[in-house]
Write an enzyme that holds these catalytic residues in place. Structure first.
Site, PDB file in Angstrom:
ATOM      1  N   ASP A  15      54.019  28.382  59.565  1.00 50.40           N
ATOM      2  CA  ASP A  15      53.660  29.093  60.789  1.00 50.40           C
ATOM      3  C   ASP A  15      54.572  28.667  61.935  1.00 50.40           C
ATOM      4  O   ASP A  15      54.118  28.172  62.970  1.00 50.40           O
ATOM      5  CB  ASP A  15      52.189  28.789  61.123  1.00 50.40           C
ATOM      6  CG  ASP A  15      51.630  29.732  62.177  1.00 50.40           C
ATOM      7  OD1 ASP A  15      52.247  30.787  62.416  1.00 50.40           O
ATOM      8  OD2 ASP A  15      50.595  29.394  62.766  1.00 50.40           O
ATOM      9  N   SER A  70      68.096  44.586  56.949  1.00 49.91           N
ATOM     10  CA  SER A  70      68.840  44.407  58.190  1.00 49.91           C
ATOM     11  C   SER A  70      69.071  45.773  58.839  1.00 49.91           C
ATOM     12  O   SER A  70      68.108  46.457  59.177  1.00 49.91           O
ATOM     13  CB  SER A  70      70.142  43.652  57.932  1.00 49.91           C
ATOM     14  OG  SER A  70      70.703  43.182  59.139  1.00 49.91           O
ATOM     15  N   HIS A  87      67.678  35.499  56.176  1.00 50.79           N
ATOM     16  CA  HIS A  87      67.985  36.894  56.457  1.00 50.79           C
ATOM     17  C   HIS A  87      68.297  37.646  55.168  1.00 50.79           C
ATOM     18  O   HIS A  87      69.274  37.333  54.481  1.00 50.79           O
ATOM     19  CB  HIS A  87      69.166  36.991  57.424  1.00 50.79           C
ATOM     20  CG  HIS A  87      69.454  38.383  57.885  1.00 50.79           C
ATOM     21  ND1 HIS A  87      68.566  39.104  58.650  1.00 50.79           N
ATOM     22  CD2 HIS A  87      70.525  39.203  57.680  1.00 50.79           C
ATOM     23  CE1 HIS A  87      69.075  40.299  58.900  1.00 50.79           C
ATOM     24  NE2 HIS A  87      70.258  40.380  58.327  1.00 50.79           N
ATOM     25  N   ASP A 134      64.657  33.484  59.284  1.00 53.00           N
ATOM     26  CA  ASP A 134      65.781  34.411  59.450  1.00 53.00           C
ATOM     27  C   ASP A 134      66.699  33.875  60.540  1.00 53.00           C
ATOM     28  O   ASP A 134      66.283  33.696  61.688  1.00 53.00           O
ATOM     29  CB  ASP A 134      65.263  35.800  59.818  1.00 53.00           C
ATOM     30  CG  ASP A 134      66.321  36.880  59.709  1.00 53.00           C
ATOM     31  OD1 ASP A 134      67.476  36.635  60.114  1.00 53.00           O
ATOM     32  OD2 ASP A 134      66.003  37.980  59.226  1.00 53.00           O
TER      33      ASP A 134
END
Length: 468
Positions: free
Chosen positions: A268, A198, A436, A400
């Site tokens: 994807d 991050s 994330h 994320d």
């Protein structure tokens, strides 16, 4: 591009089984270590304390919970206080050095949000693995969620602290940390590594761009590059809901996410074009109540996915990181909310919920024009890193919830456009389903993969999947 960027689950030898480096160095005493100031800085104080190790407790530091790590070896803890003339700052850099079992490596830890460094369990785990480890607070003391405590001074942006947070303190950390290691063990670290996610990932990219000789290997996960644009873009979902006067519940958002995953999968998502309007009229059970998805709900989700002036969250990514509601109210993500209030409006009391679309786009352009060169962290020229022989290993989860992976892909493409093929020293992996900095099928041991690349010349073609 896809061949280089898509992760394929496969086993990677974990760091624990790598052959340890020979270490014949005898540690000096922990006190009275000389530390030379980095260029442009002044060393205010150096203190060293012998720590017994054992079980090390870390108090809660929201969003990080309290934690304990057992089996930590005895270590020397060195705290270096720095300042920069004219900046009025006080920067703390802390280095932990294992008294026995040092593997000859130095590892610097990055931060998260508005925190420039990590001061928790990763420290103890690093020295358990034999590393000398260090981090810095960049002088920006306060909540990792906001910059409210340090952004402004006398109604103006504190340029000294912003410079520290953006780039200066990361380089200072490298200089100070390596010097302390050399002074304590009587020899330099054989290999040096950056490890961050991050904000820590952004800091790693800054080092690769601005100080390519600081580290032999840089691990930069979920990097907050393009900071000047991402920070404003991250409040886009709240702006959309406020301007459309429509506030879907978490349950309704989850229904859109689930439908997109069913339609496109997770491999994807950036090429998924499933239409949210297909859910209009569907009834879902939310907290015991039947709710019918409306055209207004679908319009909000489409705008959030489209992203406005920047990359939006991909279809199938949970929306509960940036699109949060409480009744008829949108809750803005605190990081961009603080950025807009302090660095763009110069008014900590500014109410971002009142932003119109026109005002929002104006702020986006202002942030890019005013801060790209300061903290954009997106210079595509990595020729210095290539010349230095350094390695940059980066990964980003395709699910994320805070920083869309497409911003990192955009950066990688610009690097390739300027430099041609770069996978000999810079590799980026996109991880389907990973969130994330982790969550879902995140890489198990990317640092181990980086170490093998740097020290054995074995470039990773895959990263191990946590769920494999």
């Amino acid at each position: 591009m896809k061949r280089l960027l898509t992760l394929v689950a496969a086993a990677i030898v974990p760091l624990a089984v790598l052959v340890p480096l020979p270490s014949s160095a005898t540690p000096s005493t922990c006190s009275n270590l000389p530390v030379k100031a980095p260029q442009g800085a002044h060393v205010d104080s150096v203190t060293g304390v012998d720590q017994p190790g054992g079980t090390v407790d870390f108090p809660a530091n929201p969003p990080f919970p309290a934690s304990s790590v057992a089996g930590v070896p005895a270590y020397c803890e060195v705290t270096v206080q720095l300042s920069h003339p004219g900046a009025g700052d006080h920067v703390k850099t802390v280095v932990w050095l294992p008294k026995t079992g040092w593997n000859g490596r130095f590892q610097a830890l990055g931060g998260g949000g508005y925190a420039a460094g990590e001061f928790g369990a990763p420290w103890a785990n690093a020295i358990k693995a034999g590393y000398a480890v260090a981090s810095t607070d960049a002088g920006v003391v306060g909540s990792p969620y906001t910059a409210d405590s340090w952004a402004l001074k006398d109604g103006k942006v504190d340029q000294g602290l912003l410079t520290n947070f953006a780039s200066r303190s990361v380089h200072d950390l490298a200089i100070v940390g390596k010097a302390v290691v050399n002074d304590y063990y009587g020899r330099a670290a054989a290999y040096t590594y950056w490890n961050g996610c991050s904000t820590g990932g952004r800091q790693g990219y800054v080092e690769a761009q601005q100080h390519p000789t600081d580290f032999d290997g840089i691990l930069a996960a979920s990097p907050a590059v393009n900071w000047d644009r991402w920070t404003v873009a991250a409040i886009w979902p709240a702006v959309v809901m406020n301007q459309e006067h429509t506030y879907p519940t978490k349950c309704e958002f989850e229904e859109f996410t689930k439908a997109a995953v069913q339609a496109c999968g997770i491999e994807d998502p950036q090429n998924c074009h499933w239409a949210p309007e297909r859910l209009i009229g569907k009834t879902v059970l939310c907290e015991g109540k039947s709710v019918t998805i409306t055209a207004a709900d679908a319009r909000v989700v489409r705008k959030i996915w489209d992203g406005g002036p920047w990359y939006g969250l991909t279809r199938g990514t949970p929306l509960d990181g940036l699109a949060v509601t409480e009744g008829q109210h949108a809750v803005p993500f605190v990081v961009p909310d603080s950025w807009i209030r302090n660095f763009l409006k110069l008014d900590p009391s500014y109410d971002t919920s009142k932003l119109t679309y026109a005002q929002y786009y104006k702020l986006f352009r202002q942030s890019h024009a005013q801060y790209n060169k300061v903290i954009g962290s997106d210079n595509p020229d990595l020729s210095g890193l290539r010349r230095a022989g350094g390695k940059l290993l980066s990964w980003h989860g395709l699910a994320d919830t805070l920083i869309p992976a497409q911003g990192t892909v955009d950066y990688r493409r610009r690097v390739e456009h300027q430099m041609g093929r770069v996978d000999s020293f810079y590799r980026l992996f996109l991880v389907p389903g990973a969130g994330h900095c982790g969550g879902g099928p995140a890489p198990t041991d990317p640092l181990g993969a980086l170490v093998k690349w740097v020290e054995q010349g074995k470039a990773p073609s895959t990263l191990a999947d946590l769920s494999s």
